[in-house]
Motif scaffolding. Structure first.
Motif, PDB file in Angstrom:
ATOM      1  N   GLY A 101      67.852  16.889  29.105  1.00  0.00           N
ATOM      2  CA  GLY A 101      66.783  17.078  30.084  1.00  0.00           C
ATOM      3  C   GLY A 101      66.999  16.395  31.411  1.00  0.00           C
ATOM      4  N   LEU A 102      67.423  15.145  31.385  1.00  0.00           N
ATOM      5  CA  LEU A 102      67.582  14.423  32.644  1.00  0.00           C
ATOM      6  C   LEU A 102      68.726  14.980  33.495  1.00  0.00           C
ATOM      7  N   PRO A 103      69.873  15.328  32.914  1.00  0.00           N
ATOM      8  CA  PRO A 103      70.883  16.012  33.737  1.00  0.00           C
ATOM      9  C   PRO A 103      70.401  17.372  34.243  1.00  0.00           C
ATOM     10  N   SER A 104      69.573  18.049  33.461  1.00  0.00           N
ATOM     11  CA  SER A 104      69.030  19.338  33.904  1.00  0.00           C
ATOM     12  C   SER A 104      68.145  19.182  35.130  1.00  0.00           C
ATOM     13  N   VAL A 105      67.378  18.106  35.172  1.00  0.00           N
ATOM     14  CA  VAL A 105      66.548  17.828  36.351  1.00  0.00           C
ATOM     15  C   VAL A 105      67.449  17.652  37.570  1.00  0.00           C
ATOM     16  N   ALA A 106      68.537  16.898  37.398  1.00  0.00           N
ATOM     17  CA  ALA A 106      69.457  16.673  38.511  1.00  0.00           C
ATOM     18  C   ALA A 106      70.124  17.975  38.951  1.00  0.00           C
ATOM     19  N   ILE A 107      70.504  18.817  38.005  1.00  0.00           N
ATOM     20  CA  ILE A 107      71.145  20.094  38.341  1.00  0.00           C
ATOM     21  C   ILE A 107      70.173  21.013  39.069  1.00  0.00           C
ATOM     22  N   LEU A 108      68.937  21.091  38.595  1.00  0.00           N
ATOM     23  CA  LEU A 108      67.935  21.921  39.270  1.00  0.00           C
ATOM     24  C   LEU A 108      67.649  21.410  40.684  1.00  0.00           C
ATOM     25  N   ALA A 109      67.591  20.096  40.832  1.00  0.00           N
ATOM     26  CA  ALA A 109      67.361  19.535  42.165  1.00  0.00           C
ATOM     27  C   ALA A 109      68.536  19.851  43.087  1.00  0.00           C
ATOM     28  N   ARG A 110      69.748  19.772  42.559  1.00  0.00           N
ATOM     29  CA  ARG A 110      70.929  20.086  43.368  1.00  0.00           C
ATOM     30  C   ARG A 110      70.957  21.576  43.731  1.00  0.00           C
ATOM     31  N   MET A 111      70.614  22.444  42.785  1.00  0.00           N
ATOM     32  CA  MET A 111      70.558  23.878  43.074  1.00  0.00           C
ATOM     33  C   MET A 111      69.537  24.147  44.175  1.00  0.00           C
ATOM     34  N   ARG A 112      68.408  23.511  44.095  1.00  0.00           N
ATOM     35  CA  ARG A 112      67.365  23.686  45.097  1.00  0.00           C
ATOM     36  C   ARG A 112      67.842  23.198  46.460  1.00  0.00           C
ATOM     37  N   TYR A 113      68.512  22.061  46.475  1.00  0.00           N
ATOM     38  CA  TYR A 113      69.023  21.506  47.728  1.00  0.00           C
ATOM     39  C   TYR A 113      70.066  22.436  48.344  1.00  0.00           C
ATOM     40  N   LEU A 114      70.966  22.960  47.522  1.00  0.00           N
ATOM     41  CA  LEU A 114      72.004  23.858  48.032  1.00  0.00           C
ATOM     42  C   LEU A 114      71.411  25.151  48.577  1.00  0.00           C
ATOM     43  N   ARG A 115      70.350  25.639  47.968  1.00  0.00           N
ATOM     44  CA  ARG A 115      69.702  26.862  48.454  1.00  0.00           C
ATOM     45  C   ARG A 115      68.903  26.581  49.719  1.00  0.00           C
ATOM     46  N   ARG A 116      68.361  25.400  49.843  1.00  0.00           N
ATOM     47  CA  ARG A 116      67.485  25.076  50.973  1.00  0.00           C
ATOM     48  C   ARG A 116      68.268  24.697  52.227  1.00  0.00           C
ATOM     49  N   PHE A 117      69.393  24.008  52.053  1.00  0.00           N
ATOM     50  CA  PHE A 117      70.136  23.494  53.196  1.00  0.00           C
ATOM     51  C   PHE A 117      71.596  23.949  53.192  1.00  0.00           C
ATOM     52  N   PRO A 118      71.885  25.238  53.144  1.00  0.00           N
ATOM     53  CA  PRO A 118      73.285  25.665  53.079  1.00  0.00           C
ATOM     54  C   PRO A 118      74.047  25.422  54.375  1.00  0.00           C
ATOM     55  N   ARG A 119      73.388  25.513  55.509  1.00  0.00           N
ATOM     56  CA  ARG A 119      74.069  25.326  56.802  1.00  0.00           C
ATOM     57  C   ARG A 119      74.536  23.888  56.978  1.00  0.00           C
ATOM     58  N   ILE A 120      73.725  22.942  56.581  1.00  0.00           N
ATOM     59  CA  ILE A 120      74.089  21.537  56.707  1.00  0.00           C
ATOM     60  C   ILE A 120      75.335  21.256  55.875  1.00  0.00           C
ATOM     61  N   LEU A 121      75.367  21.770  54.643  1.00  0.00           N
ATOM     62  CA  LEU A 121      76.519  21.547  53.782  1.00  0.00           C
ATOM     63  C   LEU A 121      77.756  22.235  54.331  1.00  0.00           C
ATOM     64  N   ASP A 122      77.596  23.430  54.907  1.00  0.00           N
ATOM     65  CA  ASP A 122      78.744  24.114  55.499  1.00  0.00           C
ATOM     66  C   ASP A 122      79.322  23.293  56.646  1.00  0.00           C
ATOM     67  N   GLN A 123      78.466  22.704  57.467  1.00  0.00           N
ATOM     68  CA  GLN A 123      78.941  21.908  58.593  1.00  0.00           C
ATOM     69  C   GLN A 123      79.614  20.629  58.116  1.00  0.00           C
ATOM     70  N   GLU A 124      79.109  20.024  57.043  1.00  0.00           N
ATOM     71  CA  GLU A 124      79.707  18.803  56.513  1.00  0.00           C
ATOM     72  C   GLU A 124      81.070  19.071  55.898  1.00  0.00           C
ATOM     73  N   ASN A 125      81.259  20.237  55.289  1.00  0.00           N
ATOM     74  CA  ASN A 125      82.500  20.547  54.591  1.00  0.00           C
ATOM     75  C   ASN A 125      83.571  21.143  55.490  1.00  0.00           C
ATOM     76  N   ARG A 126      83.245  21.454  56.719  1.00  0.00           N
ATOM     77  CA  ARG A 126      84.229  22.016  57.637  1.00  0.00           C
ATOM     78  C   ARG A 126      85.254  20.968  58.031  1.00  0.00           C
ATOM     79  N   LYS A 127      86.480  21.417  58.125  1.00  0.00           N
ATOM     80  CA  LYS A 127      87.537  20.522  58.594  1.00  0.00           C
ATOM     81  C   LYS A 127      87.533  20.555  60.113  1.00  0.00           C
ATOM     82  N   PRO A 128      87.828  19.448  60.747  1.00  0.00           N
ATOM     83  CA  PRO A 128      87.826  19.437  62.213  1.00  0.00           C
ATOM     84  C   PRO A 128      88.898  20.360  62.748  1.00  0.00           C
ATOM     85  N   ASP A 129      88.552  21.018  63.827  1.00  0.00           N
ATOM     86  CA  ASP A 129      89.470  21.929  64.487  1.00  0.00           C
ATOM     87  C   ASP A 129      90.341  21.118  65.430  1.00  0.00           C
TER      88      ASP A 129
END
Length: 135
Positions: A101-129
Motif C-alpha cells: 500500500g505505501l509504495p502504491s501511494v508513492a507510485i500514484l503520487a508520482r503518476m499524478r505529478y508526471l501527468r500534471r507537470f510534464p513540461r517542467i520534467l521535459d525542461q529538466e531532462n533536456r541536455k544543454p545545447d
C-alpha cells in the motif's frame, strides 16, 4: 486549460490504476490502525474494488481510444467490480497491506505529478545545447 491537464494516462498506467488504488487504500487504512495502536488484518470489501472500478472508468473516459479498443474502457471497470464482489470479505494481513500500500501511494503520487507537470520534467531532462550556448 493547460495541455498538462488534458494529457491522458498511457494505457498501461490506466490498467494498473485499480490495483494501485486498492493497495493504497488498504495500506493507508492499515497505517491508520497502527497509529491508533489497534493493528489488525484489513478486510478487502467490494466497496474497495468498486471505488477502484469507478476511478478506472473516469480515468479511462479521459483518454482517446482506438475504435477496436473502445469496449475495453467499459468492460475492464466492470470486470474489476465483479472481482470485488467475488473477493468481498477477504482478510489482508497488515504486513501485506503496508508493504504493497505505501509504495502504491508513492507510485500514484508520482503518476499524478508526471501527468500534471510534464513540461517542467521535459525542461529538466533536456541536455544543454552546447552549439547554441556559444552564440
Amino acid at each position: 486549460m493547460s495541455r498538462a491537464v488534458r494529457q491522458p494516462f498511457p494505457l498501461l498506467a490506466w490498467a494498473v490504476v485499480p490495483a494501485l488504488f486498492t493497495a493504497a487504500v488498504l495500506g493507508l487504512t492499515s497505517l491508520g490502525e497502527i497509529l491508533l495502536s489497534q493493528p489488525s488484518d484489513i478486510v478487502l470489501t467490494s466497496a474497495h474494488l468498486g471505488a477502484a472500478a469507478g476511478v478506472t472508468l473516469i480515468v479511462g473516459l479521459a483518454r482517446p481510444w482506438p475504435r477496436r479498443l473502445r469496449a475495453v474502457r467499459w468492460v475492464y471497470p466492470v470486470v474489476i467490480f465483479v472481482v470485488g464482489v467475488v473477493v468481498h470479505g477477504t482478510d489482508v494481513p497488515t504486513v501485506v497491506a503496508l508493504t504493497t500500500g505505501l509504495p502504491s501511494v508513492a507510485i500514484l503520487a508520482r503518476m499524478r505529478y508526471l501527468r500534471r507537470f510534464p513540461r517542467i520534467l521535459d525542461q529538466e531532462n533536456r541536455k544543454p545545447d552546447l552549439v547554441g550556448a556559444a552564440r
